[in-house]
Scaffold this active site. Structure first.
Site, PDB file in Angstrom:
ATOM      1  N   CYS A 110       0.807  -1.231   0.000  1.00 21.83           N
ATOM      2  CA  CYS A 110       0.000   0.000   0.000  1.00 21.83           C
ATOM      3  C   CYS A 110       0.838   1.277   0.000  1.00 21.83           C
ATOM      4  O   CYS A 110       0.497   2.249  -0.669  1.00 21.83           O
ATOM      5  CB  CYS A 110      -0.975  -0.001   1.172  1.00 21.83           C
ATOM      6  SG  CYS A 110      -0.250  -0.375   2.778  1.00 21.83           S
ATOM      7  N   ASP A 369      -7.250   5.944  -1.484  1.00 16.35           N
ATOM      8  CA  ASP A 369      -7.002   4.668  -0.807  1.00 16.35           C
ATOM      9  C   ASP A 369      -6.440   3.631  -1.772  1.00 16.35           C
ATOM     10  O   ASP A 369      -7.092   3.287  -2.759  1.00 16.35           O
ATOM     11  CB  ASP A 369      -8.319   4.174  -0.210  1.00 16.35           C
ATOM     12  CG  ASP A 369      -8.136   3.000   0.732  1.00 16.35           C
ATOM     13  OD1 ASP A 369      -6.985   2.556   0.906  1.00 16.35           O
ATOM     14  OD2 ASP A 369      -9.134   2.526   1.299  1.00 16.35           O
ATOM     15  N   HIS A 371      -5.978   0.529  -0.940  1.00 18.45           N
ATOM     16  CA  HIS A 371      -6.386  -0.788  -0.452  1.00 18.45           C
ATOM     17  C   HIS A 371      -7.595  -1.337  -1.190  1.00 18.45           C
ATOM     18  O   HIS A 371      -8.620  -1.689  -0.590  1.00 18.45           O
ATOM     19  CB  HIS A 371      -6.684  -0.724   1.046  1.00 18.45           C
ATOM     20  CG  HIS A 371      -5.533  -0.231   1.859  1.00 18.45           C
ATOM     21  ND1 HIS A 371      -5.376   1.095   2.197  1.00 18.45           N
ATOM     22  CD2 HIS A 371      -4.470  -0.888   2.385  1.00 18.45           C
ATOM     23  CE1 HIS A 371      -4.267   1.232   2.907  1.00 18.45           C
ATOM     24  NE2 HIS A 371      -3.702   0.045   3.032  1.00 18.45           N
TER      25      HIS A 371
END
Length: 482
Positions: A110, A369, A371
């Site tokens: 990430c 994000d 993820h």
């Protein structure tokens, strides 16, 4: 025989772990992001105020620098601006990473993805300018729960079959891309040129070994710092990896830009000035066209014009804004940093909780994000689909939940630009009556004459992470105005 058997077990464990991560990061079951109509929203130096949509009475005084980059009551403009930022997330089913058999970065990559997004923003500023926006940004649909879970279910079946059969399924990699209907415009030529830049920038971050700034390249550079695929890469290590990737990128399109990483929270102005002087090796580098033919040097738009004796510099500053948690005294500092247009964002976080921060509203940070697991896209095709590289759904997190370990990025086009940046940031860095030390400093002269990334172990490149109980990061799909 025993070693061979244990290797097979290890490979099987890796496959099933990858399957689990692929499924885990394909589901989104959180509430929508809420935005207030009564407070300004800052996005990488651009200010938006939604209140004017109702009564035309936005408070300009509450917005930083309204004379520059101020947009009154235009929700669509904010959506288009946010969606136009390059979004780089977990991927699966790409070629194995250097030094491993991993074909996905789910669960560990990430912060590398966040670093790629920050670097991509610097390249967008370099080639396209801050005012550029993707023409199809508003056509993307929000990443709602139904579409994410449906995708997750399909991915679960495909990944399990691939693991059991020992071969990946490639039939679902192709994605369809709606064709633009805007033809015959007087600005078609310029729009086409910018679209070529847009595609070329994204292609540099492709998930193949040949991509100059792709995950495979970053992992290979990480190996020289003792980091392997599957390890946690902290903000400071990522800063040094990005610097090396930009410096070693043998492409004529990247010959006019380099990167600098501060030392011990100190930016040495003489070192940055040296970075603005392009080495002859970078000027002479030549590469084949990318993504259907990259723009030629004479076709570069005005926003990317650089003096012949100068090159742009991406300034990366690893900092720590507190101990175990972020010091509240730095909240205003972070807001000020994200309010300037030459800021390319902030990356940071703990394992499996890294984010790319691009703006804020009130006491919440706006972030992109990484993820979310998506399928591999072959960017070697000139017309590869762009939808999965842009996110229509901003997310928010309270300032108090921002991890104190992070890297701040800035883009400096020229030495004159750097002088202005240094002057403006020096004012923002003046400590308040409560705090005694600024987050980082500018110093005249050169830094120590050695390469930090070569002389220090990866552990010393990072500030020690003080472990705290597991925290849940708030995620969201689309956003709602209250």
């Amino acid at each position: 025989m025993e070693n061979k058997g244990s290797d097979e077990v290890e490979k099987l464990k890796t496959k099933f772990c990858s399957v689990w991560n692929n499924v885990k990061y394909s589901w989104a079951l959180k509430s929508k992001t809420l935005f207030s109509r009564n407070s300004p929203v800052l996005l990488l130096g651009k200010c938006y105020h939604f209140k004017a949509d109702d009564d035309g009475s936005a408070d300009e005084a509450s917005c930083r620098e309204p004379e520059e980059g101020f947009s009154m009551g235009n929700v669509e403009a904010f959506r288009k601006d946010f969606t136009s930022r390059v979004w780089l997330t977990y991927r699966e089913e790409f070629p194995p990473l250097p030094g491993s058999t991993l074909t996905t970065d789910c669960g560990w990559g990430c912060l590398l993805r966040a670093g790629q997004m920050m670097l991509a923003q610097a390249l967008v500023l370099h080639f396209l300018g801050r005012d550029w926006s993707w023409s199809e940004a508003l056509t993307l649909q929000p990443l709602d729960t139904e579409t994410w879970t449906a995708s997750a279910a399909k991915r679960l079946v495909a990944s399990l079959e691939a693991s059991l059969q020992g071969s990946p399924k490639n039939s679902d990699r192709q994605q369809s891309e709606p064709q633009s209907s805007s033809q015959g415009s007087a600005e078609e030529a310029e729009a086409h040129l910018k679209e070529m830049y847009h595609r070329t920038i994204i292609s540099w971050f492709g998930d193949t070994s040949s991509a100059l700034l792709g995950l495979h390249r970053l992992v290979r550079l990480g190996l020289t710092m003792g980091k392997n695929a599957g390890n946690w890469y902290g903000p400071a290590v990522v800063a040094h990896i990005l610097k090396k990737a930009v410096e070693e990128a043998m492409d004529s399109g990247l010959a006019g830009i380099t990167a600098y990483v501060s030392q011990d929270c100190t930016v040495y102005s003489a070192d940055v000035a040296d970075c603005h002087k392009p080495p002859s090796a970078r000027q002479a580098s030549v590469s084949p066209p990318i993504a259907g033919g990259g723009p030629s040097k004479e076709d570069q738009p005005g926003s990317a014009s650089i003096l012949p004796d100068s090159q742009a510099v991406i300034i990366l500053i690893p900092v720590r804004l507190g101990g175990e948690k972020i010091n509240p005294e730095y909240f205003e500092f972070v807001k000020n940093i994200l309010s300037v247009e030459y800021c390319i964002g902030i990356i940071g976080g703990k394992p499996k909780q890294a984010c790319y921060f691009v703006g804020f509203q009130d006491d919440s940070l706006i972030y992109m994000d990484p993820h979310y697991c998506q399928s591999f896209v072959d960017v070697s095709n000139g017309d590869f689909p762009l939808q999965s590289f842009h996110c229509p759904s901003p997310k928010k997190i309270p300032f108090s939940r921002m991890d104190p370990s992070c890297t701040i990025g800035f883009y400096s086009r020229s030495l004159q630009d750097y002088d202005r940046i240094r002057e403006e940031l020096s004012k923002l860095l003046q400590p308040s009556t409560k705090e005694k030390y600024p987050a980082f400093t500018f110093v005249q002269g050169h830094g120590r004459d050695y390469d930090l990334s070569a002389g220090l172990t990866p552990e010393k490149l990072e500030w020690p992470f003080i472990r705290s109980p597991p925290r849940t990061v708030t995620t969201a799909g689309d956003f709602v105005l209250l």
